[in-house]
Design a protein around this motif. Structure first.
Motif, PDB file in Angstrom:
ATOM      1  N   ALA A 207     -49.367   9.234   1.965  1.00  0.00           N
ATOM      2  CA  ALA A 207     -48.596  10.445   2.171  1.00  0.00           C
ATOM      3  C   ALA A 207     -46.798   9.704   2.653  1.00  0.00           C
ATOM      4  CB  ALA A 207     -48.892  10.808   3.603  1.00  0.00           C
ATOM      5  N   LYS A 208     -46.697   8.847   3.273  1.00  0.00           N
ATOM      6  CA  LYS A 208     -45.621   8.639   3.241  1.00  0.00           C
ATOM      7  C   LYS A 208     -44.840   8.648   1.607  1.00  0.00           C
ATOM      8  CE  LYS A 208     -42.330   5.892   5.766  1.00  0.00           C
ATOM      9  NZ  LYS A 208     -41.063   4.624   4.480  1.00  0.00           N
ATOM     10  N   PHE A 209     -45.305   7.153   0.828  1.00  0.00           N
ATOM     11  CA  PHE A 209     -44.840   6.933   0.118  1.00  0.00           C
ATOM     12  C   PHE A 209     -44.631   8.488  -0.465  1.00  0.00           C
ATOM     13  CE2 PHE A 209     -45.120   6.050  -4.559  1.00  0.00           C
ATOM     14  CZ  PHE A 209     -44.414   5.263  -4.951  1.00  0.00           C
ATOM     15  N   MET A 210     -45.534   9.235  -1.068  1.00  0.00           N
ATOM     16  CA  MET A 210     -45.345  10.567  -1.144  1.00  0.00           C
ATOM     17  C   MET A 210     -43.933  11.301  -1.060  1.00  0.00           C
ATOM     18  SD  MET A 210     -46.784  11.103  -4.218  1.00  0.00           S
ATOM     19  CE  MET A 210     -46.260  12.354  -4.645  1.00  0.00           C
ATOM     20  N   LYS A 211     -43.376  11.952   0.423  1.00  0.00           N
ATOM     21  CA  LYS A 211     -42.435  12.429   0.843  1.00  0.00           C
ATOM     22  C   LYS A 211     -41.305  11.512   0.082  1.00  0.00           C
ATOM     23  CE  LYS A 211     -42.753  13.140   5.255  1.00  0.00           C
ATOM     24  NZ  LYS A 211     -42.902  13.441   6.868  1.00  0.00           N
ATOM     25  N   ASP A 212     -41.332   9.836   0.270  1.00  0.00           N
ATOM     26  CA  ASP A 212     -40.545   9.472   0.121  1.00  0.00           C
ATOM     27  C   ASP A 212     -40.059   9.672  -1.597  1.00  0.00           C
ATOM     28  OD1 ASP A 212     -40.160   8.073   2.187  1.00  0.00           O
ATOM     29  OD2 ASP A 212     -41.447   6.008   1.547  1.00  0.00           O
ATOM     30  N   CYS A 213     -40.435   9.384  -2.470  1.00  0.00           N
ATOM     31  CA  CYS A 213     -41.062  10.444  -3.959  1.00  0.00           C
ATOM     32  C   CYS A 213     -40.387  11.261  -3.601  1.00  0.00           C
ATOM     33  CB  CYS A 213     -42.091  10.115  -4.863  1.00  0.00           C
ATOM     34  SG  CYS A 213     -42.025   7.843  -4.471  1.00  0.00           S
ATOM     35  N   GLU A 214     -40.829  12.107  -3.620  1.00  0.00           N
ATOM     36  CA  GLU A 214     -40.357  13.710  -3.565  1.00  0.00           C
ATOM     37  C   GLU A 214     -38.814  13.865  -2.966  1.00  0.00           C
ATOM     38  OE1 GLU A 214     -41.211  18.240  -2.410  1.00  0.00           O
ATOM     39  OE2 GLU A 214     -42.725  16.666  -1.437  1.00  0.00           O
ATOM     40  N   SER A 215     -38.588  13.232  -1.981  1.00  0.00           N
ATOM     41  CA  SER A 215     -37.179  13.174  -1.366  1.00  0.00           C
ATOM     42  C   SER A 215     -35.995  12.271  -2.262  1.00  0.00           C
ATOM     43  CB  SER A 215     -36.486  12.541   0.372  1.00  0.00           C
ATOM     44  OG  SER A 215     -37.184  11.526  -0.104  1.00  0.00           O
ATOM     45  N   SER A 216     -36.965  11.744  -2.748  1.00  0.00           N
ATOM     46  CA  SER A 216     -35.879  10.971  -3.910  1.00  0.00           C
ATOM     47  C   SER A 216     -35.622  11.689  -5.271  1.00  0.00           C
ATOM     48  CB  SER A 216     -36.022   9.640  -3.487  1.00  0.00           C
ATOM     49  OG  SER A 216     -35.989   8.852  -2.366  1.00  0.00           O
TER      50      SER A 216
END
Length: 339
Positions: A207-216
């Motif tokens: 979940a954190k990985f996807m949040k980082d991808c979406e913000s980047s």
């Protein structure tokens, strides 16, 4: 005879003196041409010396001008070096690969449903047998829920699919979605690309990985009722601190899909294809074109030229002083000879 001669001299002393005066006059008349020659030769020598002095002064000014130019070059070189340090140049290199690390494709279908997903090769996509009906799902997929990184309140649902790898065989991934109803004038599905599907699978906090991808990374859309062809290219950017960021560039072409189903339907069909554009990974990094060793070598050459010019100017001045002293010495000798 000797006594007679003595008596003759004693009797005519005035005649002897007159003879001596005549001899002196003759001798002076003989010396005069030498005196005239002595006065003409120094003038010729003086004119040659004057020309030499003028030429030396001109050379001296030329070398002073060259020294000024060298000083300006030193200042300009240092200024350019400082400017290049402040403004690095972007360098782009391309690395050819035969296999890519399989990218991750995160879809945000909303109410839409994945009907089929297949890998094809050599750009050959066979026609759909039953469009709008569930088919084979041969892709590796994973579903995940996570909170929106921008609001931290809304829950988001993502369907993550493994992308193509084999660029030599022109591997592509063909997906079909179905949306039964929509209350909007147009319908679209958002998707997001990130560099490594395996990194997502092996991550402990997906979940954190996807949040980082979406913000980047940036997100894109593909519309219903069309076949959207996406050709991807990978760009790696190296930052000044040594970190490396990865992003995708894509070329999208859209082809209208002619719905040949017998009955008119109110539902929407989505078709999308993902393929690598070329086997080259683009690497971008900032480089400083100013090389300190080149600048040091240039400055050393300029300073050597300055010292050489200063040495020549010093020797020229000494030579001029020496010529002047020699000229004055010859002038005194000629004056003393004439006097």
């Amino acid at each position: 005879q000797l006594s007679e001669d003595v008596e003759r001299v004693s009797e005519n002393p005035t005649e002897e003196r007159e003879g001596e005066m005549e001899v002196n006059e003759d001798s002076s008349s003989v010396i005069l041409p030498d005196g005239e020659l002595g006065t003409t030769t120094p003038s010729l020598r003086f004119s040659k010396t004057c020309l030499k002095n003028v030429f030396s002064v001109i050379l001296l000014f030329i070398y002073l001008l060259l020294m000024a130019v060298a000083v300006f070059l030193v200042y300009q070189t240092i200024s350019d070096f400082r400017e290049k340090l402040k403004h690095p140049v972007m360098s782009v290199t391309y690395k050819e690969v035969s296999l890519y690390d399989a990218p991750g494709i995160a879809f945000y279908p909303g109410k839409a449903r994945l009907l089929s997903c297949k890998h094809h090769y050599y750009d050959h996509i066979p026609p759909l047998v039953n469009p709008g009906q569930p088919g084979d799902i041969e892709c590796i997929t994973q579903r995940i829920n996570y909170t929106d990184p921008f609001t931290n309140q809304t829950m988001k649902y993502a369907l993550v699919v493994q992308g193509p790898r084999d660029v030599k065989k022109r591997e592509l991934v063909f997906l079909q979605f179905h949306l039964n109803e929509t209350d909007q004038d147009f319908s679209a599905i958002d998707y997001l690309l990130f560099s490594s599907f395996q990194e997502f699978v092996s991550s402990r906090e997906q979940a954190k990985f996807m949040k980082d991808c979406e913000s980047s990374y940036s997100s894109w859309k593909f519309s219903g009722g069309f076949r959207t062809w996406v050709k991807m290219s990978l760009v790696k950017t190296k930052e000044e601190d040594g970190t490396e960021t990865v992003e995708f560039k894509q070329e999208t072409s859209v082809v209208n899909y002619i719905d040949q189903r017998t009955k008119p339907r109110s539902d929407q069909l989505f078709f999308v294809v993902f393929e690598w554009k070329d086997p080259f990974i683009q690497t971008v990094q900032d480089i400083i074109t100013a090389n300190p060793w080149n600048m040091i070598a240039l400055l050393c050459g300029i300073f050597l030229a300055l010292f050489k010019a200063a040495d020549f100017a010093k020797l020229s001045v000494k030579w001029m002083i020496k010529i002047r002293r020699r000229h004055l010495k010859r002038t005194r000798q000629v004056t003393n000879h004439i006097s």
